[in-house]
Design a protein around this motif. Sequence first.
Motif, mmCIF file in Angstrom:
data_model
loop_
_atom_site.group_PDB
_atom_site.id
_atom_site.type_symbol
_atom_site.label_atom_id
_atom_site.label_comp_id
_atom_site.label_asym_id
_atom_site.label_seq_id
_atom_site.Cartn_x
_atom_site.Cartn_y
_atom_site.Cartn_z
ATOM 1 N N GLY A 1 0.818 -1.207 0.000
ATOM 2 C CA GLY A 1 0.000 0.000 0.000
ATOM 3 C C GLY A 1 0.850 1.254 0.000
ATOM 4 N N LEU A 2 1.984 1.199 0.690
ATOM 5 C CA LEU A 2 2.920 2.327 0.704
ATOM 6 C C LEU A 2 3.468 2.580 -0.694
ATOM 7 C CD1 LEU A 2 4.825 4.388 2.083
ATOM 8 C CD2 LEU A 2 6.393 2.472 2.518
ATOM 9 N N VAL A 3 3.881 1.519 -1.350
ATOM 10 C CA VAL A 3 4.414 1.655 -2.706
ATOM 11 C C VAL A 3 3.347 2.208 -3.648
ATOM 12 C CG1 VAL A 3 5.325 0.391 -4.705
ATOM 13 C CG2 VAL A 3 6.113 -0.178 -2.400
ATOM 14 N N TYR A 4 2.132 1.700 -3.514
ATOM 15 C CA TYR A 4 1.031 2.165 -4.372
ATOM 16 C C TYR A 4 0.759 3.649 -4.149
ATOM 17 C CZ TYR A 4 -3.562 2.428 -6.574
ATOM 18 O OH TYR A 4 -4.625 2.786 -7.368
ATOM 19 N N ALA A 5 0.787 4.085 -2.876
ATOM 20 C CA ALA A 5 0.534 5.491 -2.571
ATOM 21 C C ALA A 5 1.599 6.389 -3.188
ATOM 22 C CB ALA A 5 0.478 5.695 -1.059
ATOM 23 N N ILE A 6 2.839 5.929 -3.155
ATOM 24 C CA ILE A 6 3.921 6.709 -3.752
ATOM 25 C C ILE A 6 3.781 6.754 -5.269
ATOM 26 C CG2 ILE A 6 6.422 6.755 -4.171
ATOM 27 C CD1 ILE A 6 6.752 5.698 -1.287
ATOM 28 N N GLU A 7 3.461 5.621 -5.864
ATOM 29 C CA GLU A 7 3.340 5.557 -7.317
ATOM 30 C C GLU A 7 2.163 6.387 -7.823
ATOM 31 O OE1 GLU A 7 5.540 4.215 -9.437
ATOM 32 O OE2 GLU A 7 6.722 3.878 -7.625
ATOM 33 N N THR A 8 1.088 6.448 -7.043
ATOM 34 C CA THR A 8 -0.107 7.199 -7.471
ATOM 35 C C THR A 8 -0.139 8.614 -6.901
ATOM 36 O OG1 THR A 8 -1.395 6.284 -5.624
ATOM 37 C CG2 THR A 8 -1.464 5.086 -7.731
ATOM 38 N N GLU A 9 0.958 9.006 -6.217
ATOM 39 C CA GLU A 9 1.084 10.352 -5.652
ATOM 40 C C GLU A 9 -0.051 10.664 -4.671
ATOM 41 O OE1 GLU A 9 1.780 13.305 -8.683
ATOM 42 O OE2 GLU A 9 3.016 11.953 -9.874
ATOM 43 N N ASP A 10 -0.373 9.668 -3.836
ATOM 44 C CA ASP A 10 -1.451 9.799 -2.857
ATOM 45 C C ASP A 10 -0.902 10.423 -1.574
ATOM 46 O OD1 ASP A 10 -3.629 9.611 -1.213
ATOM 47 O OD2 ASP A 10 -3.958 7.462 -1.505
ATOM 48 N N ALA A 11 -0.779 11.749 -1.565
ATOM 49 C CA ALA A 11 -0.219 12.457 -0.415
ATOM 50 C C ALA A 11 -1.099 12.323 0.820
ATOM 51 C CB ALA A 11 -0.017 13.929 -0.755
ATOM 52 N N ALA A 12 -2.420 12.220 0.627
ATOM 53 C CA ALA A 12 -3.337 12.099 1.756
ATOM 54 C C ALA A 12 -3.045 10.834 2.565
ATOM 55 C CB ALA A 12 -4.780 12.089 1.258
ATOM 56 N N TYR A 13 -2.713 9.748 1.884
ATOM 57 C CA TYR A 13 -2.359 8.492 2.557
ATOM 58 C C TYR A 13 -1.029 8.644 3.286
ATOM 59 C CZ TYR A 13 -1.183 3.514 3.084
ATOM 60 O OH TYR A 13 -0.828 2.280 3.585
ATOM 61 N N LEU A 14 -0.053 9.220 2.623
ATOM 62 C CA LEU A 14 1.291 9.313 3.187
ATOM 63 C C LEU A 14 1.344 10.219 4.409
ATOM 64 C CD1 LEU A 14 3.322 9.588 -0.158
ATOM 65 C CD2 LEU A 14 3.044 7.563 1.302
ATOM 66 N N THR A 15 0.535 11.269 4.432
ATOM 67 C CA THR A 15 0.571 12.199 5.564
ATOM 68 C C THR A 15 -0.103 11.640 6.814
ATOM 69 O OG1 THR A 15 -1.420 13.308 4.704
ATOM 70 C CG2 THR A 15 0.709 14.282 4.144
ATOM 71 N N LYS A 16 -0.684 10.469 6.737
ATOM 72 C CA LYS A 16 -1.256 9.836 7.923
ATOM 73 C C LYS A 16 -0.181 9.222 8.811
ATOM 74 C CE LYS A 16 -5.804 8.884 5.910
ATOM 75 N NZ LYS A 16 -6.800 7.846 5.543
ATOM 76 N N PHE A 17 1.020 9.043 8.268
ATOM 77 C CA PHE A 17 2.117 8.527 9.083
ATOM 78 C C PHE A 17 2.660 9.643 9.979
ATOM 79 C CE2 PHE A 17 2.406 5.689 5.318
ATOM 80 C CZ PHE A 17 2.250 4.480 5.966
ATOM 81 N N PRO A 18 3.051 9.318 11.226
ATOM 82 C CA PRO A 18 3.591 10.359 12.117
ATOM 83 C C PRO A 18 4.886 10.931 11.557
ATOM 84 C CG PRO A 18 3.930 8.167 13.046
ATOM 85 C CD PRO A 18 3.021 7.996 11.865
ATOM 86 N N GLY A 19 5.012 12.242 11.631
ATOM 87 C CA GLY A 19 6.220 12.895 11.161
ATOM 88 C C GLY A 19 6.250 13.179 9.676
ATOM 89 N N VAL A 20 5.176 12.822 8.966
ATOM 90 C CA VAL A 20 5.124 13.050 7.514
ATOM 91 C C VAL A 20 4.076 14.113 7.209
ATOM 92 C CG1 VAL A 20 4.711 12.046 5.242
ATOM 93 C CG2 VAL A 20 5.847 10.689 7.017
ATOM 94 N N GLY A 21 4.543 15.307 6.853
ATOM 95 C CA GLY A 21 3.642 16.368 6.433
ATOM 96 C C GLY A 21 3.500 16.378 4.924
ATOM 97 N N LYS A 22 2.770 17.358 4.426
ATOM 98 C CA LYS A 22 2.511 17.439 2.988
ATOM 99 C C LYS A 22 3.803 17.587 2.189
ATOM 100 C CE LYS A 22 -0.305 19.862 -0.448
ATOM 101 N NZ LYS A 22 -1.287 20.960 -0.666
ATOM 102 N N LYS A 23 4.708 18.419 2.684
ATOM 103 C CA LYS A 23 5.970 18.643 1.981
ATOM 104 C C LYS A 23 6.802 17.366 1.918
ATOM 105 C CE LYS A 23 10.064 21.621 1.968
ATOM 106 N NZ LYS A 23 10.760 22.754 2.648
ATOM 107 N N THR A 24 6.873 16.652 3.044
ATOM 108 C CA THR A 24 7.644 15.407 3.085
ATOM 109 C C THR A 24 7.000 14.349 2.199
ATOM 110 O OG1 THR A 24 8.389 15.894 5.338
ATOM 111 C CG2 THR A 24 8.570 13.615 4.589
#
Length: 205
Positions: free
Chosen positions: A96-119
């Motif tokens: 799911g992490l790989v898929y989020a990166i490949e599809t540019e799903d920032a909303a999914y990635l920012t749910k991790f602690p320490g990960v903001g929109k810029k990161t």
Amino acid sequence: MFEYIKGLVTFVSPYYIVVETNLVGYQILVANPFRFSAYYNQEVKIYVHQVIRDDAHTLYGFSTLEEKQLFLKLISVSGIGPKSALAIMALDDHGGLVYAIETEDAAYLTKFPGVGKKTAQQMVLDLQGKLDDLAVDTPAVTAMAKQDSLFAVVSDHELKEALEALRALGYTEREVKRITKELEALPQATTDEYLRHGLKLLMKK
């Protein structure tokens, strides 16, 4: 630099495990320490990465070489340190992490602690197209643990340990409290089961 350590698991806490080899106990930070509870006083092989700083020498551990490689990819991204990388890897859904990166799903990635929109945007920029061969959905230790009879009678102690492990990964007290009632409503489970379910709930909120 160490590649891996093979020894006995002698201690498991919400923050780290201890692996003893040649009479030396190595404190190793891992994404989900309770995956190793089934191997207490048993020999395990832990792939490690050492981070050396002025104030500390820290070992980060992984159950497979693929997990270690994923960790190295994550910490290569500006804005992601070792602790944030462990929090990202604590969720079993690496596919799911790989898929989020490949599809540019920032909303999914920012749910991790320490990960903001810029990161999150930086993760996409740096890692898109570079993680396909590292998508490991079920860590080896977790798969082996399922073969053991871990689902014995447990108490509130397991839930409390799981909540503490979430805090250790960087989730805020507010985020932890938000899912506590849902975890309390679950049938009795091991600390590992509570923790993995809690991570899934946090990603859905």
